[in-house]
Scaffold this motif. Structure first.
Motif, PDB file in Angstrom:
ATOM      1  N   TYR A  70      34.124  31.539  39.608  1.00 35.76           N
ATOM      2  CA  TYR A  70      33.021  31.553  40.754  1.00 35.76           C
ATOM      3  C   TYR A  70      33.452  32.209  41.813  1.00 35.76           C
ATOM      4  O   TYR A  70      33.018  33.211  42.664  1.00 35.76           O
ATOM      5  N   TYR A  71      34.734  31.689  42.305  1.00 31.81           N
ATOM      6  CA  TYR A  71      35.107  32.079  43.939  1.00 31.81           C
ATOM      7  C   TYR A  71      35.756  33.272  44.156  1.00 31.81           C
ATOM      8  O   TYR A  71      35.689  33.961  44.861  1.00 31.81           O
ATOM      9  N   TYR A  72      36.571  33.678  42.887  1.00 31.87           N
ATOM     10  CA  TYR A  72      37.046  35.034  43.078  1.00 31.87           C
ATOM     11  C   TYR A  72      36.023  36.131  42.797  1.00 31.87           C
ATOM     12  O   TYR A  72      36.135  37.111  43.371  1.00 31.87           O
ATOM     13  N   PHE A  73      34.816  35.665  41.992  1.00 31.04           N
ATOM     14  CA  PHE A  73      33.965  36.792  41.874  1.00 31.04           C
ATOM     15  C   PHE A  73      32.933  36.889  43.005  1.00 31.04           C
ATOM     16  O   PHE A  73      32.415  37.965  43.088  1.00 31.04           O
ATOM     17  N   ARG A  74      33.062  35.958  43.879  1.00 33.05           N
ATOM     18  CA  ARG A  74      32.427  36.425  45.098  1.00 33.05           C
ATOM     19  C   ARG A  74      32.990  37.242  45.936  1.00 33.05           C
ATOM     20  O   ARG A  74      31.982  37.915  46.745  1.00 33.05           O
ATOM     21  N   VAL A  75      34.144  37.458  46.035  1.00 31.29           N
ATOM     22  CA  VAL A  75      34.780  38.571  46.815  1.00 31.29           C
ATOM     23  C   VAL A  75      34.179  39.981  46.050  1.00 31.29           C
ATOM     24  O   VAL A  75      33.749  40.773  46.658  1.00 31.29           O
ATOM     25  N   ILE A  76      34.382  39.874  44.682  1.00 28.21           N
ATOM     26  CA  ILE A  76      33.826  41.169  44.151  1.00 28.21           C
ATOM     27  C   ILE A  76      32.355  41.424  44.193  1.00 28.21           C
ATOM     28  O   ILE A  76      32.018  42.612  44.647  1.00 28.21           O
TER      29      ILE A  76
END
Lengths: 111, 459
Positions: free
Chosen positions: B407-413
């Protein structure tokens, strides 16, 4: 003197250090408490070294057992000196910027 | 031995280099040359060509695993210097000293990968962390940097005190500082009360150093406050070396705790995964999110201590590679951003498509998506737990938390690709983009064929 006394003394000093680190707010005093912890360890190492040496000499008069404990104490002293030089530099740097060594000021990073 | 001597000498050379050369690019080249020399020297020892003859009196022992781990740390540092050396020059005027301190940290790393005595463990940990205190505080006018340095220093030396007390108690029980315990015959080979207490204190101190919960609280503040260039180094090489040392002691001495060991470690692992992942979800700053995610990644690395078999060693190596590559890469991108919040990344894919692509690959690797290095790193860790027998529930919990981390890594993407905005970046040179692409390619290469790394381990 039995080894117990040394262990109790070292543990008392170490606990005073730990409690000081956890409760005090002044950076310098926290730093002194950390040094107290290190010196409690030095005392304990020397006591254990003497204990092991005494036991080994009773069996073999030329035994070198226990010497390494005292060597370790010198290493701790050297490292503690290195730490003091870095640590005091950091505290002075902070003092220059905020004119205080109170760690309650250290809350800029908390959101 | 080669690595310890060469890195210490290079540190001194860099310090004098600061006096002799005023030109910053000369210093950068000197540092890169030094790292290449260091890697060569270490490889020469690994493959048995030449080792500087030093009588170590059993204080150090050099094995393939440690030497190989050295190579990984040095290569990661080389990539880091190639990517971020220019940003290091932005922090302050003492560029040569920063490089020198990094070499001294590497000395500590190479001691930690080869110690055979608790004395060398202590010295390695200290040689590794004292330069880091200085690097953390290197941005002298910045209050956040000051605060991070003071916190790191106080917590670091506090945990050193605990480590020393542990070592002293173990010494009291055994009468020597050997890594492999030699116990008195009247104890029947069992650990005495003193030794158990001592090892418990050593465990706490090492958990402090690798920021495992519940001793993690200094990590986010220090990683957030330190200049980003140095956070990148602290979060990768130093952390991996800390884990190596942790594994090295407890491979020999975990039997002290008996069956309690796995229970305690399971609790620590779950607490680390929980706190790291859940807190990272709520962060607004990408830098702080990465700090919490480094705690979460530490939870995965702790599985190597749980299983302690050959697969765990391979897993730790892969994890060090995957995590270092991805973290150095993503921090290199982060340093170039003006705004560290998630919104600062808005629209990066339009403005800088190559950089955004590389950053995506690094984030996918951190999240552990297949075809990136991070997947196999996590896979090997979990597979080693299964291989060690039992504890399927632990694996399930870990996979669930890995899903949270997505979830939080994909927020950056998501910000980079699906939001509109004008990201402000520092000027990006062609060399920087090339290095970033190279690192992304490495992440993919290790993810497709992990044997490229592991094969070297055995040959």
């Amino acid at each position: 003197m039995p080894i117990n006394y040394y262990i109790f003394l070292a543990m008392a000093l170490f606990s005073i250090g730990v409690i000081g680190v956890l409760t005090r707010r002044n950076a310098i005093i926290i730093f002194m408490c950390i040094e107290l912890m290190l010196n409690a360890v030095n005392l304990l190492l020397v006591a254990f070294s003497k204990m092991h040496h005494g036991a080994a000499v009773a069996a073999d008069a030329a035994s070198q057992v226990g010497v390494d404990g005292q060597l370790f104490v010198f290493f701790i002293m050297v490292v503690a000196a290195a730490e003091v030089s870095v640590g005091l530099a950091i505290i002075v740097m902070m003092y220059r910027n905020v004119h205080s060594v109170d760690i309650n000021f250290l809350n800029r990073l908390k959101n | 031995m080669n690595a310890i001597i060469v890195s210490a000498l290079m540190g001194v050379v860099m310090m004098f280099g600061g006096i002799l050369f005023q030109n910053k690019s000369t210093l950068r080249l000197l540092s890169i040359a030094g790292l290449l020399l260091l890697i060569t020297a270490n490889l020469m020892q690994t493959y048995g060509f030449y080792t500087i003859p030093v009588e170590v009196k059993g204080l150090l022992s050099f094995e393939r695993f440690g030497l190989f781990f050295n190579t990984i740390c040095f290569v990661a540092t080389l990539l880091y210097v190639l990517l971020s050396a220019r940003d290091m020059e932005q922090v302050g005027n003492n560029t040569a000293d920063y490089h020198a301190l990094i070499f001294f940290v590497l000395t500590g790393v190479s001691i930690l990968t080869s110690f055979n005595s608790l004395l060398m463990l202590f010295l390695g940990v200290e040689i590794m962390t004292i330069p880091l205190f200085i690097l953390t505080g290197s941005d002298k006018r910045n209050l956040k940097s000051n605060e991070a340095a003071l916190k790191y220093f106080l917590m670091g030396s506090f945990s050193t005190g605990i480590l020393l007390m542990g070592i002293a108690l173990v010494y009291g029980a055994n009468g020597n500082f050997n890594l492999v315990p030699v116990r008195a015959s009247y104890l029947g080979g069992k650990a005495s009360f003193l030794e158990i207490g001592g090892m418990l204190l050593i465990f706490v101190a090492m958990a402090f150093k690798v920021s495992a919960a519940p001793f993690h609280f200094w990590t986010p503040d220090v990683y957030d406050g330190a200049p980003s260039v140095f956070t990148s180094f602290m979060a990768t090489v130093v952390k991996a070396a800390g884990f190596f040392a942790f594994l090295r002691i407890f491979l020999e001495r975990a039997d002290v705790f008996g069956p309690t060991w796995k229970i305690v470690l399971s609790i620590v692992i779950i607490a680390t995964l929980l706190i790291g992942n859940i807190t990272a979800v709520f962060q607004q700053s990408v830098k702080r999110m990465l700090a919490y995610s480094s705690i979460a990644q530490a939870g995965f690395m702790l599985f190597a201590l749980w299983s302690m078999n050959d697969m765990a060693k391979e897993g730790l190596i892969l994890y060090a590679v995957a995590y270092s590559l991805a973290t150095v890469g993503i921090f290199a991108v982060l340093i170039k951003m003006k705004d560290y919040t998630f919104d600062g990344f808005n629209g990066l894919a339009k403005a800088e498509p190559l950089v955004a692509l590389a950053a995506t690959i690094f984030l996918l690797s951190l999240a552990g998506i297949p075809l990136t290095a991070g997947f196999f790193a996590k896979y090997f860790m979990l597979a080693s737990v299964v291989k060690a027998g039992g504890a399927i529930w632990l694996v399930v919990v870990a996979v669930l938390f890995a899903a949270v981390s997505v979830y939080y890594y994909f927020r950056v993407i998501q910000s980079m690709y699906f939001k509109e905005g004008q990201p402000e970046t520092a000027p990006l040179s062609g060399g920087f983009k090339f290095m970033l692409g190279l690192m992304a390619a490495l992440v993919i290469l290790v993810g497709v064929a992990p044997s490229t790394v592991l094969g070297w381990f055995y040959f």
